[in-house]
Scaffold this active site. Structure first.
Site, PDB file in Angstrom:
ATOM      1  N   HIS A  41       0.818  -1.215   0.000  1.00 19.99           N
ATOM      2  CA  HIS A  41       0.000   0.000   0.000  1.00 19.99           C
ATOM      3  C   HIS A  41       0.854   1.268   0.000  1.00 19.99           C
ATOM      4  O   HIS A  41       0.720   2.082  -0.923  1.00 19.99           O
ATOM      5  CB  HIS A  41      -0.996  -0.019   1.168  1.00 19.99           C
ATOM      6  N   HIS A  66       3.480   7.071   5.337  1.00 21.81           N
ATOM      7  CA  HIS A  66       2.260   7.743   5.794  1.00 21.81           C
ATOM      8  C   HIS A  66       1.430   6.974   6.826  1.00 21.81           C
ATOM      9  O   HIS A  66       0.696   7.592   7.589  1.00 21.81           O
ATOM     10  CB  HIS A  66       1.380   8.166   4.607  1.00 21.81           C
ATOM     11  N   ASP A  67       1.540   5.665   6.893  1.00 20.04           N
ATOM     12  CA  ASP A  67       0.759   4.907   7.871  1.00 20.04           C
ATOM     13  C   ASP A  67       1.587   4.387   9.041  1.00 20.04           C
ATOM     14  O   ASP A  67       1.055   3.675   9.900  1.00 20.04           O
ATOM     15  CB  ASP A  67       0.050   3.726   7.197  1.00 20.04           C
ATOM     16  N   GLU A  70       0.331   5.929  12.431  1.00 11.99           N
ATOM     17  CA  GLU A  70      -1.063   5.538  12.674  1.00 11.99           C
ATOM     18  C   GLU A  70      -1.224   4.044  12.950  1.00 11.99           C
ATOM     19  O   GLU A  70      -2.027   3.653  13.794  1.00 11.99           O
ATOM     20  CB  GLU A  70      -1.888   5.931  11.450  1.00 11.99           C
ATOM     21  N   ASP A  71      -0.455   3.209  12.269  1.00  6.95           N
ATOM     22  CA  ASP A  71      -0.715   1.767  12.304  1.00  6.95           C
ATOM     23  C   ASP A  71       0.399   0.905  12.877  1.00  6.95           C
ATOM     24  O   ASP A  71       0.294  -0.323  12.848  1.00  6.95           O
ATOM     25  CB  ASP A  71      -1.023   1.270  10.887  1.00  6.95           C
ATOM     26  N   ASP A 127      -3.241   8.276  -1.498  1.00  9.29           N
ATOM     27  CA  ASP A 127      -3.784   7.278  -0.569  1.00  9.29           C
ATOM     28  C   ASP A 127      -5.224   6.923  -0.943  1.00  9.29           C
ATOM     29  O   ASP A 127      -5.597   5.749  -1.015  1.00  9.29           O
ATOM     30  CB  ASP A 127      -3.695   7.817   0.853  1.00  9.29           C
TER      31      ASP A 127
END
Length: 184
Positions: A41, A66-67, A70-71, A127
């Site tokens: 991704h 980018h994630d 957050e993840d 995204d």
């Protein structure tokens, strides 16, 4: 990137980001039926930006990363130390606060999109395009068709706040919105 030395530095910077993101996302899978490795991704988002002729190194790095906050267990401070304040700042702009409930996070993405930096808007456009192409291709495990349609409508609201930054990404998104009968 006019000479070999500059090309080498650019390549090394991107490889460092890809490796960092791969290590952080190593145990994660997408929710598609194939359970695609999650790292596909962020790499795919960065690739969409390249297809859209985005050449800003900080934007490409942020797309790959980018994630991570957050993840994964990554902190913003860790990104500052590894990749600098500009990249970490872009990532921070596109990171949802997981302490909030899902509906509030979705609402805030719509609200924040319009005031985000151009760099963050580019990452957000990439995204959303990647995610919508995935949803157009297959339904994630546990999702109903109604949830897919709702995601398309919500994504259109987020994208509306990011418009005017990349013709290619916006045109590709619009193709999907038309196909899914989403007002744009």
């Amino acid at each position: 990137m006019e000479n070999g030395a500059d090309d080498g530095a650019v390549l090394a910077t991107l490889i460092k980001c890809v490796n960092f993101a791969a290590v952080k996302h190593k145990d994660q899978r997408r929710k598609d039926p194939e359970q695609t490795p999650y790292i596909n991704h962020p790499i795919g988002v960065a690739n969409l930006l390249v297809e859209g002729e985005v050449k800003d190194m900080a934007v490409l790095q942020a797309a790959i990363l980018h994630d991570t906050v957050e993840d994964t267990d990554t902190t913003n401070e860790e990104l500052v130390m590894e990749f600098g304040t500009k990249v970490a700042g872009i990532v921070a702009e596109v990171t949802d606060n997981k302490n909030l409930d899902k509906q509030e996070r979705k609402r805030l993405q719509i609200v924040k999109a319009a005031s985000a930096s151009k760099e963050a808007k580019l990452v957000k456009l990439g995204d959303k395009l990647y995610n919508l192409r995935d949803l157009d291709r297959t339904t994630p495990h546990g999702w109903t068709q109604e949830r897919v349609v709702e995601y398309f409508h919500w994504a259109a609201e987020v994208v509306a706040g990011c418009r005017g930054n990349n013709e290619f990404l916006e045109r590709e998104l619009d193709k999907l919105f038309v196909k899914w009968k989403v007002d744009i």
